[in-house]
Design a protein around this motif. Structure first.
Motif, PDB file in Angstrom:
ATOM      1  N   GLY A 160       4.956   5.785   8.024  1.00 16.06           N
ATOM      2  CA  GLY A 160       6.013   6.821   7.119  1.00 16.06           C
ATOM      3  C   GLY A 160       6.058   8.170   7.835  1.00 16.06           C
ATOM      4  O   GLY A 160       6.783   7.847   8.994  1.00 16.06           O
ATOM      5  N   THR A 161       6.409   9.404   7.118  1.00 16.08           N
ATOM      6  CA  THR A 161       7.248  10.586   8.103  1.00 16.08           C
ATOM      7  C   THR A 161       6.157  11.308   7.524  1.00 16.08           C
ATOM      8  O   THR A 161       5.239  12.037   6.347  1.00 16.08           O
ATOM      9  N   ALA A 162       5.574  12.626   8.456  1.00 20.68           N
ATOM     10  CA  ALA A 162       4.840  14.130   8.417  1.00 20.68           C
ATOM     11  C   ALA A 162       5.337  14.554   8.551  1.00 20.68           C
ATOM     12  O   ALA A 162       6.902  14.627   9.245  1.00 20.68           O
ATOM     13  N   ASN A 163       5.088  16.302   7.349  1.00 25.29           N
ATOM     14  CA  ASN A 163       6.199  17.306   7.228  1.00 25.29           C
ATOM     15  C   ASN A 163       5.002  18.817   7.667  1.00 25.29           C
ATOM     16  O   ASN A 163       4.008  18.775   7.408  1.00 25.29           O
ATOM     17  N   MET A 164       5.557  19.770   8.508  1.00 28.16           N
ATOM     18  CA  MET A 164       5.015  20.754   9.179  1.00 28.16           C
ATOM     19  C   MET A 164       6.294  21.582   8.409  1.00 28.16           C
ATOM     20  O   MET A 164       6.383  21.944   9.971  1.00 28.16           O
ATOM     21  N   PRO A 165       6.572  22.101   7.457  1.00 26.00           N
ATOM     22  CA  PRO A 165       7.424  22.753   7.607  1.00 26.00           C
ATOM     23  C   PRO A 165       7.624  24.696   8.372  1.00 26.00           C
ATOM     24  O   PRO A 165       8.496  25.072   8.928  1.00 26.00           O
ATOM     25  N   THR A 166       6.134  25.082   8.902  1.00 23.07           N
ATOM     26  CA  THR A 166       5.866  25.890   9.800  1.00 23.07           C
ATOM     27  C   THR A 166       6.733  25.636  11.019  1.00 23.07           C
ATOM     28  O   THR A 166       6.864  26.520  12.001  1.00 23.07           O
ATOM     29  N   LEU A 167       6.295  24.279  11.879  1.00 19.38           N
ATOM     30  CA  LEU A 167       6.704  24.070  12.771  1.00 19.38           C
ATOM     31  C   LEU A 167       8.072  24.626  13.598  1.00 19.38           C
ATOM     32  O   LEU A 167       8.410  25.397  15.062  1.00 19.38           O
ATOM     33  N   GLU A 173       2.450  14.275   4.472  1.00 22.06           N
ATOM     34  CA  GLU A 173       2.739  13.438   5.014  1.00 22.06           C
ATOM     35  C   GLU A 173       2.859  11.876   3.632  1.00 22.06           C
ATOM     36  O   GLU A 173       2.244  11.820   2.659  1.00 22.06           O
ATOM     37  N   ASN A 174       3.728  10.721   3.791  1.00 22.54           N
ATOM     38  CA  ASN A 174       4.536   9.994   2.673  1.00 22.54           C
ATOM     39  C   ASN A 174       4.546   8.914   3.647  1.00 22.54           C
ATOM     40  O   ASN A 174       4.824   8.368   4.747  1.00 22.54           O
ATOM     41  N   MET A 175       3.449   7.693   3.056  1.00 23.54           N
ATOM     42  CA  MET A 175       3.675   6.748   4.090  1.00 23.54           C
ATOM     43  C   MET A 175       3.448   5.162   2.939  1.00 23.54           C
ATOM     44  O   MET A 175       3.327   4.850   1.531  1.00 23.54           O
ATOM     45  N   ASN A 176       4.025   3.767   3.552  1.00 28.50           N
ATOM     46  CA  ASN A 176       3.967   2.696   2.556  1.00 28.50           C
ATOM     47  C   ASN A 176       3.331   1.718   3.992  1.00 28.50           C
ATOM     48  O   ASN A 176       4.195   1.761   5.129  1.00 28.50           O
ATOM     49  N   GLY A 177       3.068   0.534   2.750  1.00 27.41           N
ATOM     50  CA  GLY A 177       3.040  -0.715   4.293  1.00 27.41           C
ATOM     51  C   GLY A 177       2.261  -2.054   3.017  1.00 27.41           C
ATOM     52  O   GLY A 177       2.377  -1.783   2.346  1.00 27.41           O
ATOM     53  N   GLY A 210       0.694  -1.206  -0.299  1.00 26.73           N
ATOM     54  CA  GLY A 210       0.105   0.039  -0.045  1.00 26.73           C
ATOM     55  C   GLY A 210       0.716   1.446  -0.107  1.00 26.73           C
ATOM     56  O   GLY A 210       1.929   1.373   0.482  1.00 26.73           O
ATOM     57  N   MET A 211       0.499   2.426  -0.517  1.00 26.28           N
ATOM     58  CA  MET A 211       0.706   3.089  -0.770  1.00 26.28           C
ATOM     59  C   MET A 211      -0.560   4.540  -0.036  1.00 26.28           C
ATOM     60  O   MET A 211      -2.024   4.549  -0.121  1.00 26.28           O
ATOM     61  N   PHE A 212      -0.016   5.826   0.246  1.00 25.91           N
ATOM     62  CA  PHE A 212      -0.502   6.810   1.117  1.00 25.91           C
ATOM     63  C   PHE A 212       0.437   7.908   0.784  1.00 25.91           C
ATOM     64  O   PHE A 212       1.380   7.829   1.470  1.00 25.91           O
ATOM     65  N   SER A 213      -0.278   8.844   0.527  1.00 30.50           N
ATOM     66  CA  SER A 213       0.328  10.172   0.038  1.00 30.50           C
ATOM     67  C   SER A 213      -0.993  11.101   0.333  1.00 30.50           C
ATOM     68  O   SER A 213      -2.248  11.097  -0.270  1.00 30.50           O
ATOM     69  N   LEU A 214       0.186  12.260   1.194  1.00 27.94           N
ATOM     70  CA  LEU A 214      -1.341  13.141   0.985  1.00 27.94           C
ATOM     71  C   LEU A 214      -0.769  14.798   1.519  1.00 27.94           C
ATOM     72  O   LEU A 214       0.134  15.198   2.164  1.00 27.94           O
ATOM     73  N   LYS A 215      -1.295  16.130   0.982  1.00 26.23           N
ATOM     74  CA  LYS A 215      -0.822  17.501   1.269  1.00 26.23           C
ATOM     75  C   LYS A 215      -2.192  18.239   1.630  1.00 26.23           C
ATOM     76  O   LYS A 215      -3.112  17.815   0.727  1.00 26.23           O
ATOM     77  N   MET A 216      -2.301  18.942   2.542  1.00 22.43           N
ATOM     78  CA  MET A 216      -3.213  19.808   2.655  1.00 22.43           C
ATOM     79  C   MET A 216      -3.489  20.868   3.195  1.00 22.43           C
ATOM     80  O   MET A 216      -1.554  21.067   4.501  1.00 22.43           O
ATOM     81  N   PRO A 217      -3.842  22.027   3.617  1.00 17.81           N
ATOM     82  CA  PRO A 217      -3.430  22.567   5.185  1.00 17.81           C
ATOM     83  C   PRO A 217      -3.622  22.214   6.444  1.00 17.81           C
ATOM     84  O   PRO A 217      -4.307  21.916   6.299  1.00 17.81           O
ATOM     85  N   ALA A 218      -2.957  22.199   6.840  1.00 17.49           N
ATOM     86  CA  ALA A 218      -2.467  21.576   8.405  1.00 17.49           C
ATOM     87  C   ALA A 218      -4.093  22.770   9.092  1.00 17.49           C
ATOM     88  O   ALA A 218      -4.654  22.005  10.717  1.00 17.49           O
ATOM     89  N   GLY A 219      -4.480  23.538   8.990  1.00 14.83           N
ATOM     90  CA  GLY A 219      -5.231  24.380   9.913  1.00 14.83           C
ATOM     91  C   GLY A 219      -4.430  25.449  11.176  1.00 14.83           C
ATOM     92  O   GLY A 219      -3.200  25.197  11.115  1.00 14.83           O
ATOM     93  N   THR A 220      -5.333  26.116  12.004  1.00 13.88           N
ATOM     94  CA  THR A 220      -4.974  26.251  13.116  1.00 13.88           C
ATOM     95  C   THR A 220      -5.300  25.620  14.713  1.00 13.88           C
ATOM     96  O   THR A 220      -6.431  24.427  14.447  1.00 13.88           O
ATOM     97  N   VAL A 221      -5.061  25.834  15.116  1.00  3.76           N
ATOM     98  CA  VAL A 221      -5.198  25.230  16.652  1.00  3.76           C
ATOM     99  C   VAL A 221      -4.431  26.374  17.954  1.00  3.76           C
ATOM    100  O   VAL A 221      -4.263  28.007  17.913  1.00  3.76           O
ATOM    101  N   THR A 222      -5.705  26.497  19.336  1.00  6.62           N
ATOM    102  CA  THR A 222      -5.603  26.838  19.770  1.00  6.62           C
ATOM    103  C   THR A 222      -5.552  26.801  20.846  1.00  6.62           C
ATOM    104  O   THR A 222      -5.222  25.293  21.578  1.00  6.62           O
ATOM    105  N   VAL A 223      -4.256  26.512  21.778  1.00  7.80           N
ATOM    106  CA  VAL A 223      -3.089  26.426  22.498  1.00  7.80           C
ATOM    107  C   VAL A 223      -2.773  26.960  23.930  1.00  7.80           C
ATOM    108  O   VAL A 223      -3.509  28.060  24.199  1.00  7.80           O
ATOM    109  N   GLY A 224      -3.756  25.855  25.652  1.00  9.43           N
ATOM    110  CA  GLY A 224      -3.540  26.726  26.372  1.00  9.43           C
ATOM    111  C   GLY A 224      -2.533  26.677  27.173  1.00  9.43           C
ATOM    112  O   GLY A 224      -1.633  26.575  26.658  1.00  9.43           O
ATOM    113  N   GLU A 225      -2.305  25.332  27.860  1.00  9.41           N
ATOM    114  CA  GLU A 225      -1.389  25.144  28.931  1.00  9.41           C
ATOM    115  C   GLU A 225      -0.642  24.125  28.623  1.00  9.41           C
ATOM    116  O   GLU A 225      -0.124  23.370  29.822  1.00  9.41           O
ATOM    117  N   GLU A 226      -0.690  23.826  27.696  1.00  7.71           N
ATOM    118  CA  GLU A 226       0.003  22.052  27.484  1.00  7.71           C
ATOM    119  C   GLU A 226       0.953  22.384  27.052  1.00  7.71           C
ATOM    120  O   GLU A 226       2.356  22.649  26.143  1.00  7.71           O
TER     121      GLU A 226
END
Length: 433
Positions: free
Chosen positions: A248-255, A211-215, A178-194
């Protein structure tokens, strides 16, 4: 020479898997002859595509055979999001894309009643590719990448046995990559005291997600073919569920701007469900062959897709954003298929077929990256025999239903109006030794 053919076919199937929306995560069949007859082929299964439709059909092969099938799926999807103003907020249409796939199969009789074989093909796929500029009005004017691809390549050793002049049985083991890949905006989160997230409280834009995955997974196919006469045949095929374990591996270049890891390893399991198909073939006159199938797929097992992120900060962020769980809530689906083949002369046949493919996904979970439509499919085909060489051409048109998700409904999806159509030309070549 056969080894060269097989290596070439394997390379094409592995490098260019077929990825287009049809029948949930599955494609609607393999082989030009079967396609030209609307995929009503379980009660026939008498060409090289038997490894997919009904492995029992291979028991009737009396010569070595190699066959190759190539397909080009050309989908066109539309999405329109409207508001109270006359002009739509989003009016998107996918660019013309070509998703290639196919099947290569080899069979060898080892006795008067037994045949072994091997098939390598692309039975499953789903995907979408959009122009991010079309979605900029709902992503703060930023152009993100929007695309998805999920597909399976199956390697299927086969054994088929003729129990009597009337009854044949067959089975395959399906090794599924199997192969799986995905590109999309990650959106926004409201951060508290995590404590896992070294960010001050507030709302943070996570930017682009990729993200890119296989298995691998394993399953099996079992088939029975009953031919009480040369004019009549009945078939039954059962394909077991197969769970593919993706890594697989996921990336968010903004982080990294927020001093967080820009990537994370991840795991996901997706189960391709139970498939049961029954078919009948009938030759009312010498030149005319008719067929009909009923196919049932247990899509209700695909309720949601859950992802595990191994980086702790990522796990907290995606849980807050809701990206760790994708709700599908799909339902079981039944396809009805009919087909016909007319013999013009000793070397040429014409084919036509139709099937209805109901959408497994409800309106409430519709989104542009995992489309789900009801299709009415119309197919035509032609076959030419030259001694032991068989050449088949097919053309299929899938007319997808228009589906509208209104904003007022409780929803896990993207409100808007969705459309889909697919053109599928195919070519098959087979040779008996």
């Amino acid at each position: 020479m056969f080894r060269k053919w097989l290596l070439m076919a394997l390379a094409v199937v592995l490098v260019l898997p077929s990825l287009a929306p049809a029948n949930g995560l599955n494609l609607n069949g393999l082989g030009s002859r079967a396609q030209g007859m609307g995929g009503a082929f379980v009660g026939l299964a008498n060409d090289f595509s038997a490894v997919f439709w009904n492995p029992a059909g291979a028991a009737g092969f009396r010569k070595e055979m190699f066959g190759f099938y190539a397909t080009d799926l050309i989908p066109t999807a539309t999405y329109r999001m409207t508001t109270m103003i006359p002009e739509p907020l989003v009016d998107a249409k996918t660019k013309t894309s070509h998703y290639l796939g196919g099947l290569a199969a080899y069979y060898k009789p080892i006795s008067s009643k037994a045949v072994v074989g091997l098939g390598i093909g692309t039975p499953s796929g789903l995907g979408a590719m959009w122009d991010g500029q079309d979605f900029a009005p709902i992503t703060g004017g930023i152009q993100y990448d929007w695309s998805s691809k999920v597909g399976v390549v199956s390697i299927s050793p086969l054994v088929a046995v003729k129990l009597s002049d009337i009854i044949s049985v067959g089975a395959t083991v399906n090794l599924n990559y199997g192969m799986f890949s995905l590109k999309m905006p990650a959106g926004t989160v409201t951060v508290g005291e995590e404590p896992e997230i070294p960010l001050p409280p507030g709302q943070w834009d996570l930017g682009q997600y990729e993200e890119n995955m296989n298995g691998w997974g394993i399953g099996a196919t079992f088939g029975v073919l009953v031919t009480p006469s040369a004019k009549l045949g009945f078939g039954l095929t059962v394909r077991t569920p197969s769970t593919v374990s993706f890594n697989g591996t996921a990336n968010m270049p903004t982080l990294p701007v927020y001093e967080l890891p820009g990537s994370s390893d991840l795991k996901r399991k997706i189960t391709w469900p139970l498939w049961i198909a029954g078919g009948v073939s009938f030759r009312p006159v010498h030149r005319l062959l008719l067929s009909a199938d009923v196919h049932w797929t247990q899509w209700s097992k695909l309720d949601r897709i859950t992802t595990d992120y191994l980086e702790s900060a990522w796990g907290t962020l995606v849980e807050m954003s809701g990206m760790d769980v994708r709700v599908l809530d799909w339902k079981d689906a039944t396809q009805l298929r009919i087909g016909a083949e007319y013999t013009l002369n000793a070397s040429t046949v014409l084919r036509a077929g139709y099937y209805n493919d109901p959408a497994p996904g409800p309106l409430a979970t519709l989104n542009v990256l995992l489309p789900s439509h009801t299709f009415n499919s119309f197919a035509i085909g032609v076959g030419q025999t030259i001694s032991d060489l068989q050449i088949d051409l097919g053309l299929e048109y899938l007319a997808g239903s228009t589906r509208t998700l209104i904003p007022s409904l409780p929803t896990e999806g993207m409100p808007g109006t969705y459309g889909m159509k697919i053109v599928v030309p195919t070519l098959s070549v087979s040779y008996k030794f």
